[in-house]
Write a protein that holds these residues in place. Structure first.
Motif, PDB file in Angstrom:
ATOM      1  N   GLN A 181       0.744  -1.282   0.125  1.00 21.22           N
ATOM      2  CA  GLN A 181       0.028  -0.048   0.077  1.00 21.22           C
ATOM      3  C   GLN A 181       0.806   1.267  -0.123  1.00 21.22           C
ATOM      4  O   GLN A 181       0.522   2.294  -0.658  1.00 21.22           O
ATOM      5  CB  GLN A 181      -1.017   0.186   1.260  1.00 21.22           C
ATOM      6  N   VAL A 182       1.965   1.195   0.692  1.00 19.92           N
ATOM      7  CA  VAL A 182       2.741   2.282   0.690  1.00 19.92           C
ATOM      8  C   VAL A 182       3.532   2.527  -0.724  1.00 19.92           C
ATOM      9  O   VAL A 182       3.587   3.675  -1.082  1.00 19.92           O
ATOM     10  CB  VAL A 182       3.966   1.877   2.059  1.00 19.92           C
ATOM     11  N   ALA A 183       3.898   1.391  -1.301  1.00 19.96           N
ATOM     12  CA  ALA A 183       4.400   1.730  -2.548  1.00 19.96           C
ATOM     13  C   ALA A 183       3.242   2.122  -3.472  1.00 19.96           C
ATOM     14  O   ALA A 183       3.478   2.880  -4.418  1.00 19.96           O
ATOM     15  CB  ALA A 183       4.887   0.079  -3.057  1.00 19.96           C
ATOM     16  N   ARG A 184       2.303   1.786  -3.546  1.00 19.02           N
ATOM     17  CA  ARG A 184       1.259   2.312  -4.484  1.00 19.02           C
ATOM     18  C   ARG A 184       0.850   3.530  -4.169  1.00 19.02           C
ATOM     19  O   ARG A 184       0.797   4.393  -4.972  1.00 19.02           O
ATOM     20  CB  ARG A 184      -0.313   1.584  -4.096  1.00 19.02           C
ATOM     21  N   GLY A 185       0.915   3.991  -2.859  1.00 20.35           N
ATOM     22  CA  GLY A 185       0.655   5.344  -2.603  1.00 20.35           C
ATOM     23  C   GLY A 185       1.697   6.350  -2.838  1.00 20.35           C
ATOM     24  O   GLY A 185       1.248   7.359  -3.413  1.00 20.35           O
ATOM     25  N   GLN A 186       2.946   5.817  -3.014  1.00 22.78           N
ATOM     26  CA  GLN A 186       3.999   6.597  -3.311  1.00 22.78           C
ATOM     27  C   GLN A 186       3.925   6.847  -4.980  1.00 22.78           C
ATOM     28  O   GLN A 186       4.060   7.842  -5.485  1.00 22.78           O
ATOM     29  CB  GLN A 186       5.267   5.983  -3.155  1.00 22.78           C
ATOM     30  N   ALA A 187       3.554   5.958  -5.591  1.00 19.40           N
ATOM     31  CA  ALA A 187       3.324   6.041  -7.090  1.00 19.40           C
ATOM     32  C   ALA A 187       2.180   6.795  -7.563  1.00 19.40           C
ATOM     33  O   ALA A 187       2.526   7.725  -8.335  1.00 19.40           O
ATOM     34  CB  ALA A 187       3.285   4.512  -7.691  1.00 19.40           C
ATOM     35  N   LEU A 188       1.229   6.587  -6.709  1.00 21.58           N
ATOM     36  CA  LEU A 188       0.048   7.481  -6.990  1.00 21.58           C
ATOM     37  C   LEU A 188       0.475   8.992  -6.522  1.00 21.58           C
ATOM     38  O   LEU A 188       0.010  10.018  -7.432  1.00 21.58           O
ATOM     39  CB  LEU A 188      -1.140   7.305  -6.242  1.00 21.58           C
ATOM     40  N   PHE A 189       0.959   9.140  -5.552  1.00 18.29           N
ATOM     41  CA  PHE A 189       1.434  10.641  -5.101  1.00 18.29           C
ATOM     42  C   PHE A 189       2.431  11.092  -6.298  1.00 18.29           C
ATOM     43  O   PHE A 189       2.227  12.244  -6.759  1.00 18.29           O
ATOM     44  CB  PHE A 189       2.264  10.487  -3.770  1.00 18.29           C
ATOM     45  N   ARG A 190       3.394  10.558  -6.534  1.00 17.20           N
ATOM     46  CA  ARG A 190       4.367  11.202  -7.660  1.00 17.20           C
ATOM     47  C   ARG A 190       3.650  11.258  -8.937  1.00 17.20           C
ATOM     48  O   ARG A 190       3.924  12.276  -9.828  1.00 17.20           O
ATOM     49  CB  ARG A 190       5.535   9.900  -7.836  1.00 17.20           C
ATOM     50  N   LYS A 191       2.455  10.495  -9.331  1.00 13.52           N
ATOM     51  CA  LYS A 191       1.906  10.767 -10.579  1.00 13.52           C
ATOM     52  C   LYS A 191       1.087  11.915 -10.420  1.00 13.52           C
ATOM     53  O   LYS A 191       0.744  12.752 -11.351  1.00 13.52           O
ATOM     54  CB  LYS A 191       0.992   9.396 -11.017  1.00 13.52           C
ATOM     55  N   ASN A 192       0.330  12.007  -9.314  1.00 13.87           N
ATOM     56  CA  ASN A 192      -0.893  13.060  -9.169  1.00 13.87           C
ATOM     57  C   ASN A 192      -0.445  14.332  -8.491  1.00 13.87           C
ATOM     58  O   ASN A 192      -1.455  15.279  -8.469  1.00 13.87           O
ATOM     59  CB  ASN A 192      -2.067  12.324  -8.639  1.00 13.87           C
ATOM     60  N   CYS A 193       0.251  14.278  -7.444  1.00 13.91           N
ATOM     61  CA  CYS A 193       0.412  15.248  -6.194  1.00 13.91           C
ATOM     62  C   CYS A 193       1.841  15.824  -6.263  1.00 13.91           C
ATOM     63  O   CYS A 193       1.946  17.012  -5.850  1.00 13.91           O
ATOM     64  CB  CYS A 193       0.326  14.743  -5.112  1.00 13.91           C
ATOM     65  N   PHE A 229      -9.794  16.913   2.291  1.00 17.05           N
ATOM     66  CA  PHE A 229      -8.944  17.767   1.334  1.00 17.05           C
ATOM     67  C   PHE A 229      -8.687  17.485   0.163  1.00 17.05           C
ATOM     68  O   PHE A 229      -8.729  18.445  -0.781  1.00 17.05           O
ATOM     69  CB  PHE A 229      -7.930  18.277   2.503  1.00 17.05           C
ATOM     70  N   ILE A 230      -8.196  16.000   0.190  1.00 21.13           N
ATOM     71  CA  ILE A 230      -7.716  15.572  -1.127  1.00 21.13           C
ATOM     72  C   ILE A 230      -9.094  15.602  -2.225  1.00 21.13           C
ATOM     73  O   ILE A 230      -8.776  16.135  -3.111  1.00 21.13           O
ATOM     74  CB  ILE A 230      -7.179  14.339  -0.914  1.00 21.13           C
ATOM     75  N   LEU A 231     -10.197  14.850  -1.591  1.00 21.87           N
ATOM     76  CA  LEU A 231     -11.326  14.767  -2.597  1.00 21.87           C
ATOM     77  C   LEU A 231     -11.937  15.925  -2.903  1.00 21.87           C
ATOM     78  O   LEU A 231     -12.417  16.193  -3.983  1.00 21.87           O
ATOM     79  CB  LEU A 231     -12.227  13.736  -1.868  1.00 21.87           C
ATOM     80  N   ASN A 232     -12.062  16.999  -1.845  1.00 21.46           N
ATOM     81  CA  ASN A 232     -12.905  18.118  -2.304  1.00 21.46           C
ATOM     82  C   ASN A 232     -12.025  19.323  -2.475  1.00 21.46           C
ATOM     83  O   ASN A 232     -12.463  20.469  -2.431  1.00 21.46           O
ATOM     84  CB  ASN A 232     -13.985  18.424  -1.160  1.00 21.46           C
ATOM     85  N   GLY A 233     -10.877  19.451  -2.326  1.00 25.53           N
ATOM     86  CA  GLY A 233     -10.153  20.681  -2.561  1.00 25.53           C
ATOM     87  C   GLY A 233      -9.962  21.273  -1.298  1.00 25.53           C
ATOM     88  O   GLY A 233     -10.458  21.212  -0.193  1.00 25.53           O
ATOM     89  N   GLY A 234      -8.836  22.283  -0.953  1.00 22.93           N
ATOM     90  CA  GLY A 234      -9.013  23.158   0.254  1.00 22.93           C
ATOM     91  C   GLY A 234      -7.611  23.134   0.757  1.00 22.93           C
ATOM     92  O   GLY A 234      -6.403  22.557   0.299  1.00 22.93           O
ATOM     93  N   TRP A 254      -9.936  16.341  -5.934  1.00 23.44           N
ATOM     94  CA  TRP A 254      -9.599  15.001  -6.730  1.00 23.44           C
ATOM     95  C   TRP A 254     -10.816  14.120  -6.836  1.00 23.44           C
ATOM     96  O   TRP A 254     -10.497  12.870  -7.114  1.00 23.44           O
ATOM     97  CB  TRP A 254      -8.250  14.491  -6.003  1.00 23.44           C
ATOM     98  N   ALA A 255     -12.106  14.305  -6.361  1.00 22.54           N
ATOM     99  CA  ALA A 255     -13.045  13.524  -6.213  1.00 22.54           C
ATOM    100  C   ALA A 255     -13.372  13.309  -7.735  1.00 22.54           C
ATOM    101  O   ALA A 255     -13.442  14.159  -8.629  1.00 22.54           O
ATOM    102  CB  ALA A 255     -14.262  14.099  -5.798  1.00 22.54           C
ATOM    103  N   GLY A 256     -13.677  11.942  -8.151  1.00 21.19           N
ATOM    104  CA  GLY A 256     -13.906  11.789  -9.454  1.00 21.19           C
ATOM    105  C   GLY A 256     -12.751  11.370 -10.446  1.00 21.19           C
ATOM    106  O   GLY A 256     -12.966  10.860 -11.610  1.00 21.19           O
ATOM    107  N   ILE A 257     -11.753  11.848  -9.703  1.00 21.02           N
ATOM    108  CA  ILE A 257     -10.274  11.546 -10.464  1.00 21.02           C
ATOM    109  C   ILE A 257      -9.574  10.458  -9.589  1.00 21.02           C
ATOM    110  O   ILE A 257      -8.823   9.461 -10.212  1.00 21.02           O
ATOM    111  CB  ILE A 257      -9.366  12.604 -10.494  1.00 21.02           C
TER     112      ILE A 257
END
Length: 163
Positions: free
Chosen positions: A54-66, A111-116, A126-129
């Motif tokens: 899960q940590v590895a998935r989170g890192q990849a997703l973070f680097r792609k999106n955040c 915050f992530i899903l609704n912004g802020g 990021w809701a819907g993304i």
């Protein structure tokens, strides 16, 4: 009327909580978490049992999106404490050196899903993304970066506080 008062109180709490920020080393002063929180930490050590996948998935997703805003290693934007010309603040670090740990997992996910947070930054929603599980994975990776002292304080004082 009552929901408006509750919202006002929650907003005031978040503003006060976010005003307490850990030193990023720019001044050479490092505050202990108990100094920041102004109270004693639990003597009980909190153990992190993060799933490495899960940590590895989170890192990849973070680097792609955040990472475009928050940096590849969640280090944030230089001078993130100084408002931009428009009065808003640039993306803060999420690695335990700023104020992300002042918020519960539920608040961070919101915050992530609704912004802020509203009025402070420019974070888009990021809701819907991103799917809920993807957000959960990102948050686990972020929390895996936090120093033990920060994670301990966050877990005992924010995440696991009596309700």
């Amino acid at each position: 009327m009552m929901p408006a008062r509750v919202l006002l109180l929650v907003s005031l709490f978040l503003i006060v909580a976010c005003s307490e920020q850990r030193d990023t080393g720019q001044t050479g002063n490092t505050l202990t978490l108990d100094q920041i929180l102004g109270r004693d930490l639990s003597p009980e050590q909190v153990t992190r049992n993060f799933d490495p996948e899960q940590v590895a998935r989170g890192q990849a997703l973070f680097r792609k999106n955040c990472a475009a805003c928050h940096g590849q290693n969640a280090e944030g934007t230089p001078d993130w404490r100084k408002p931009l010309e428009n009065g808003r603040y640039p993306p803060p670090p999420l690695d335990g050196t700023a104020h992300a740990w002042h918020h519960s997992t539920e608040e961070l996910k919101n915050f992530i899903l609704n912004g802020g947070p509203p009025g402070e930054g420019r974070m888009p929603g990021w809701a819907g993304i991103l799917a809920d599980q993807e957000v959960d994975d990102i948050l686990v990776w972020i929390k895996s970066l936090w120093p033990d002292e920060v994670y301990q304080g966050w877990y005992t004082r924010i995440e696991n506080r009596p309700k």
